[in-house]
Design a protein around this motif. Structure first.
Motif, PDB file in Angstrom:
ATOM      1  N   MET A 157       0.812  -1.219   0.000  1.00  0.00           N
ATOM      2  CA  MET A 157       0.000   0.000   0.000  1.00  0.00           C
ATOM      3  C   MET A 157       0.842   1.265   0.000  1.00  0.00           C
ATOM      4  N   ALA A 259      -4.083   6.114  -0.913  1.00  0.00           N
ATOM      5  CA  ALA A 259      -3.960   4.902  -1.723  1.00  0.00           C
ATOM      6  C   ALA A 259      -5.141   3.979  -1.448  1.00  0.00           C
ATOM      7  N   LEU A 261      -6.272  -0.065  -2.014  1.00  0.00           N
ATOM      8  CA  LEU A 261      -5.818  -1.394  -2.387  1.00  0.00           C
ATOM      9  C   LEU A 261      -7.013  -2.351  -2.388  1.00  0.00           C
ATOM     10  N   ARG A 314      -3.936  -1.683  -7.071  1.00  0.00           N
ATOM     11  CA  ARG A 314      -3.617  -0.496  -6.264  1.00  0.00           C
ATOM     12  C   ARG A 314      -3.910   0.755  -7.080  1.00  0.00           C
TER      13      ARG A 314
END
Length: 319
Positions: A157, A259, A261, A314
């Motif tokens: 991540m 981010a 994921l 991602r």
């Protein structure tokens, strides 16, 4: 649910009473919407663990007063009761209501209509909660072998110390201990799920040592805008009825360097084969579908890894 007198008295011989109470207890446990009227309210109260004393005043009588909190209740808001009414109106948790008094004429159509609308709005959550509540106690043991794959995914991540990370649809919170070392003691880890039984299992497993648990809808998060640096979602997006709405909400709460994921401990082909189905071109996790979906909701796909033993995508906030 209205109930019958012979089925509300403790100790009486009523063949279906125990079955009705068991059915109500199951509905309460899975947070299915329930409305009990009259003697049905009395039965509901007993199913929830309340007493039902013998005699005509089993639930107690007295002037009916509306508490301030009733003004924001999705069912009772706006109800005005006349002074001559007596009895009880109550809510159990967030999904069960009981009224132990005759409704005024003006509310006889409004209240059932409100309840029907509430049931329709919550139907998706009700199905999810019913499915996972029955499986919550065995969930952790059943899928413990997936922990190393989950830890490896979290490591990709790109989290930093002091940041805030969220495990969405956390279930028993398996990703939470993996997230904690990446954000450090000064960071924040949240596990969010819509099923109370799953969060109870997570707490029992000790996941509160890694972070906080929140009961919430992943498409309506109780979080401030731009407050999250990492969103981990395992086996979640492709099960949501409106993935675009969820992705927009995750973008809202994510910081500029946030981010996302998306993870599953099995690849798409393996999961399809397990179900005896071919890969569907409609699968939202297929790259030709996922990339434009992320683009349209404020995310930019940076990694797409659909391997035999895992799926991982991602993305970063594109702003």
């Amino acid at each position: 649910m209205t109930g019958e007198p012979a089925r509300t008295r403790s100790g009486e011989s009523a063949p279906s009473r125990d079955a009705e109470l068991e059915l109500l207890r199951g509905a309460l446990a899975t947070e299915l919407p329930v409305l009990g009227l009259g003697l049905g309210a009395q039965l509901l109260a007993e199913a929830a663990g309340g007493g039902a004393p013998e005699g005509p005043e089993r639930l107690g009588r007295g002037p009916l007063r509306t508490a301030p909190v009733s003004g924001s209740d999705p069912l009772f808001a706006g109800m005005a009761v006349e002074d001559h009414h007596s009895g009880h109106a109550f809510r159990i948790g967030a999904s069960a209501w009981g009224l132990h008094f005759p409704l005024e004429e003006r509310w006889r159509d409004v209240l059932p209509a409100r309840f029907a609308e509430l049931v329709a709005c919550r139907s998706e959550h009700s199905a999810t909660r019913a499915f996972f509540t029955r499986r919550a106690d065995a969930w952790e043991e059943r899928f413990a072998h997936q922990t190393p794959a989950c830890e490896a995914a979290v490591a990709r991540m790109g989290l930093r110390r002091g940041q805030t990370a969220v495990d969405l649809g956390c279930g028993t919170g398996r990703a939470m201990p993996a997230l904690r070392p990446h954000v450090g003691d000064e960071g924040t880890v949240l596990g969010i799920d819509v099923t109370h039984a799953m969060l109870t299992a997570a707490a029992r497993t000790g996941r509160t040592a890694a972070g906080r648990l929140l009961l919430a809808d992943c498409a309506r998060l109780p979080l401030r805008p731009a407050s999250v640096h990492g969103v981990f979602a395992a086996g979640l997006l492709d099960h949501l009825p409106r993935p675009r709405t969820a992705l927009l909400e995750w973008a809202r709460v994510s910081a500029p360097d946030g981010a996302l994921l998306l993870f599953h401990p099995a690849g798409r082909a393996e999961r399809a084969a397990r179900r005896g189905r071919p890969l569907s071109p409609e699968d939202p996790l297929a790259e030709p579908n996922l990339r434009p979906l992320l683009d349209a909701t404020g995310w930019r796909l940076t990694t797409y890894d659909d391997a035999e033993r895992h799926f991982l995508a991602r993305a970063v906030l594109a702003r």
